[in-house]
Design a protein around this motif. Structure first.
Motif, PDB file in Angstrom:
ATOM      1  N   GLU A  36      78.171  81.821  44.870  1.00 36.26           N
ATOM      2  CA  GLU A  36      79.520  81.271  44.926  1.00 36.26           C
ATOM      3  C   GLU A  36      80.424  81.836  43.842  1.00 36.26           C
ATOM      4  OE1 GLU A  36      80.441  79.297  47.419  1.00 36.26           O
ATOM      5  OE2 GLU A  36      78.405  79.326  48.209  1.00 36.26           O
ATOM      6  N   GLY A  37      79.896  82.644  42.963  1.00 34.39           N
ATOM      7  CA  GLY A  37      80.691  83.222  41.890  1.00 34.39           C
ATOM      8  C   GLY A  37      80.595  82.397  40.616  1.00 34.39           C
ATOM      9  N   PRO A  38      81.160  82.925  39.528  1.00 35.45           N
ATOM     10  CA  PRO A  38      81.036  82.242  38.238  1.00 35.45           C
ATOM     11  C   PRO A  38      81.913  80.994  38.104  1.00 35.45           C
ATOM     12  CG  PRO A  38      82.375  84.199  38.009  1.00 35.45           C
ATOM     13  CD  PRO A  38      81.843  84.200  39.423  1.00 35.45           C
ATOM     14  N   CYS A  39      82.839  80.786  39.004  1.00 38.09           N
ATOM     15  CA  CYS A  39      83.738  79.635  38.893  1.00 38.09           C
ATOM     16  C   CYS A  39      83.336  78.491  39.813  1.00 38.09           C
ATOM     17  CB  CYS A  39      85.172  80.068  39.195  1.00 38.09           C
ATOM     18  SG  CYS A  39      85.804  81.247  37.993  1.00 38.09           S
ATOM     19  N   HIS A  40      82.092  78.431  40.235  1.00 36.76           N
ATOM     20  CA  HIS A  40      81.636  77.356  41.110  1.00 36.76           C
ATOM     21  C   HIS A  40      81.589  76.053  40.319  1.00 36.76           C
ATOM     22  CE1 HIS A  40      79.025  75.073  43.829  1.00 36.76           C
ATOM     23  NE2 HIS A  40      79.578  75.840  44.749  1.00 36.76           N
ATOM     24  N   PRO A  41      82.209  74.970  40.817  1.00 41.53           N
ATOM     25  CA  PRO A  41      82.290  73.722  40.055  1.00 41.53           C
ATOM     26  C   PRO A  41      80.937  73.121  39.694  1.00 41.53           C
ATOM     27  CG  PRO A  41      83.641  73.598  42.051  1.00 41.53           C
ATOM     28  CD  PRO A  41      82.907  74.889  42.087  1.00 41.53           C
ATOM     29  N   SER A  42      79.957  73.228  40.563  1.00 40.33           N
ATOM     30  CA  SER A  42      78.646  72.646  40.271  1.00 40.33           C
ATOM     31  C   SER A  42      77.965  73.352  39.109  1.00 40.33           C
ATOM     32  CB  SER A  42      77.753  72.697  41.503  1.00 40.33           C
ATOM     33  OG  SER A  42      78.273  71.884  42.510  1.00 40.33           O
ATOM     34  N   VAL A  43      78.133  74.655  39.011  1.00 43.41           N
ATOM     35  CA  VAL A  43      77.529  75.415  37.919  1.00 43.41           C
ATOM     36  C   VAL A  43      78.154  74.997  36.597  1.00 43.41           C
ATOM     37  CG1 VAL A  43      77.238  77.720  36.936  1.00 43.41           C
ATOM     38  CG2 VAL A  43      76.917  77.368  39.374  1.00 43.41           C
ATOM     39  N   TRP A  44      79.490  74.914  36.556  1.00 47.14           N
ATOM     40  CA  TRP A  44      80.165  74.534  35.318  1.00 47.14           C
ATOM     41  C   TRP A  44      79.891  73.086  34.948  1.00 47.14           C
ATOM     42  CZ3 TRP A  44      81.637  77.630  31.744  1.00 47.14           C
ATOM     43  CH2 TRP A  44      81.954  78.946  32.066  1.00 47.14           C
ATOM     44  N   CYS A  45      79.806  72.210  35.938  1.00 51.92           N
ATOM     45  CA  CYS A  45      79.500  70.809  35.663  1.00 51.92           C
ATOM     46  C   CYS A  45      78.105  70.678  35.064  1.00 51.92           C
ATOM     47  CB  CYS A  45      79.623  69.976  36.936  1.00 51.92           C
ATOM     48  SG  CYS A  45      79.402  68.213  36.682  1.00 51.92           S
ATOM     49  N   ALA A  46      77.136  71.384  35.619  1.00 49.90           N
ATOM     50  CA  ALA A  46      75.768  71.322  35.105  1.00 49.90           C
ATOM     51  C   ALA A  46      75.652  72.005  33.744  1.00 49.90           C
ATOM     52  CB  ALA A  46      74.814  71.960  36.095  1.00 49.90           C
ATOM     53  N   PHE A  47      76.455  73.039  33.512  1.00 51.83           N
ATOM     54  CA  PHE A  47      76.374  73.777  32.254  1.00 51.83           C
ATOM     55  C   PHE A  47      77.088  73.049  31.119  1.00 51.83           C
ATOM     56  CE2 PHE A  47      77.908  77.136  29.346  1.00 51.83           C
ATOM     57  CZ  PHE A  47      76.684  77.632  28.949  1.00 51.83           C
ATOM     58  N   CYS A  48      78.281  72.537  31.390  1.00 52.23           N
ATOM     59  CA  CYS A  48      79.107  71.933  30.338  1.00 52.23           C
ATOM     60  C   CYS A  48      78.976  70.415  30.250  1.00 52.23           C
ATOM     61  CB  CYS A  48      80.571  72.288  30.564  1.00 52.23           C
ATOM     62  SG  CYS A  48      80.893  74.048  30.504  1.00 52.23           S
ATOM     63  N   CYS A  49      78.753  69.765  31.350  1.00 52.48           N
ATOM     64  CA  CYS A  49      78.763  68.300  31.386  1.00 52.48           C
ATOM     65  C   CYS A  49      77.494  67.788  32.049  1.00 52.48           C
ATOM     66  CB  CYS A  49      79.988  67.806  32.137  1.00 52.48           C
ATOM     67  SG  CYS A  49      81.539  68.454  31.528  1.00 52.48           S
ATOM     68  N   LYS A  50      76.391  67.942  31.369  1.00 47.50           N
ATOM     69  CA  LYS A  50      75.101  67.535  31.948  1.00 47.50           C
ATOM     70  C   LYS A  50      75.081  66.061  32.323  1.00 47.50           C
ATOM     71  CE  LYS A  50      72.582  71.022  29.357  1.00 47.50           C
ATOM     72  NZ  LYS A  50      73.731  71.725  28.843  1.00 47.50           N
ATOM     73  N   THR A  51      75.756  65.233  31.529  1.00 48.03           N
ATOM     74  CA  THR A  51      75.782  63.808  31.806  1.00 48.03           C
ATOM     75  C   THR A  51      76.495  63.514  33.121  1.00 48.03           C
ATOM     76  OG1 THR A  51      75.893  63.459  29.427  1.00 48.03           O
ATOM     77  CG2 THR A  51      76.372  61.576  30.814  1.00 48.03           C
ATOM     78  N   LEU A  52      77.589  64.219  33.391  1.00 41.34           N
ATOM     79  CA  LEU A  52      78.323  64.001  34.637  1.00 41.34           C
ATOM     80  C   LEU A  52      77.537  64.513  35.837  1.00 41.34           C
ATOM     81  CD1 LEU A  52      81.956  64.857  33.539  1.00 41.34           C
ATOM     82  CD2 LEU A  52      80.765  62.662  33.529  1.00 41.34           C
ATOM     83  N   ALA A  53      76.842  65.623  35.665  1.00 43.44           N
ATOM     84  CA  ALA A  53      75.996  66.119  36.754  1.00 43.44           C
ATOM     85  C   ALA A  53      74.877  65.117  37.043  1.00 43.44           C
ATOM     86  CB  ALA A  53      75.410  67.482  36.389  1.00 43.44           C
ATOM     87  N   LEU A  54      74.319  64.524  35.993  1.00 43.47           N
ATOM     88  CA  LEU A  54      73.283  63.510  36.170  1.00 43.47           C
ATOM     89  C   LEU A  54      73.843  62.275  36.885  1.00 43.47           C
ATOM     90  CD1 LEU A  54      70.395  62.556  35.647  1.00 43.47           C
ATOM     91  CD2 LEU A  54      71.200  61.677  33.459  1.00 43.47           C
ATOM     92  N   GLY A  55      75.067  61.862  36.521  1.00 42.28           N
ATOM     93  CA  GLY A  55      75.699  60.725  37.198  1.00 42.28           C
ATOM     94  C   GLY A  55      75.916  60.991  38.677  1.00 42.28           C
TER      95      GLY A  55
END
Length: 106
Positions: A36-55
């Motif tokens: 999906e490329g480097p700007c995929h929201p799921s990748v950035w969410c998991a990389f920068c905001c692990k807590t939000l990805a977990l939620g």
């Protein structure tokens, strides 16, 4: 007032599965997350905001924000939002505390 609902029913012999689930191998390769490329929201969410990805995962799995299985369908929809608000509250509180105590900031 009654409504009439029509549905197509397919009879399947016993032991025959209609679901095509891949078995014996992974559905995706190890680098398919980059498709999906480097700007995929799921990748950035998991990389920068692990807590939000977990939620988000907890909500999809049907857990409440304590990590317990939630049986109330309405309560399952708020797990991500509770985790989001708690994360932002923690960040704001941490910023206020570190601004008041610059020598103890970590």
């Amino acid at each position: 007032k009654c409504s009439l609902f029509h549905s197509l029913l397919t009879v399947v012999p016993a032991g025959v599965s209609q679901v095509r689930v891949p078995t014996g191998h992974w559905k995706d390769d190890i680098c398919d997350c980059c498709n999906e490329g480097p700007c995929h929201p799921s990748v950035w969410c998991a990389f920068c905001c692990k807590t939000l990805a977990l939620g988000q995962i907890m909500q999809r799995m049907g857990f409440d924000w304590f990590g317990l299985i939630e049986h109330d369908p309405g309560a399952k929809k708020v797990t991500f939002w509770v985790v989001l608000y708690l994360t932002f509250a923690y960040i704001a509180l941490r910023s206020v505390i570190s601004a008041n105590n610059p020598d103890k900031a970590s």
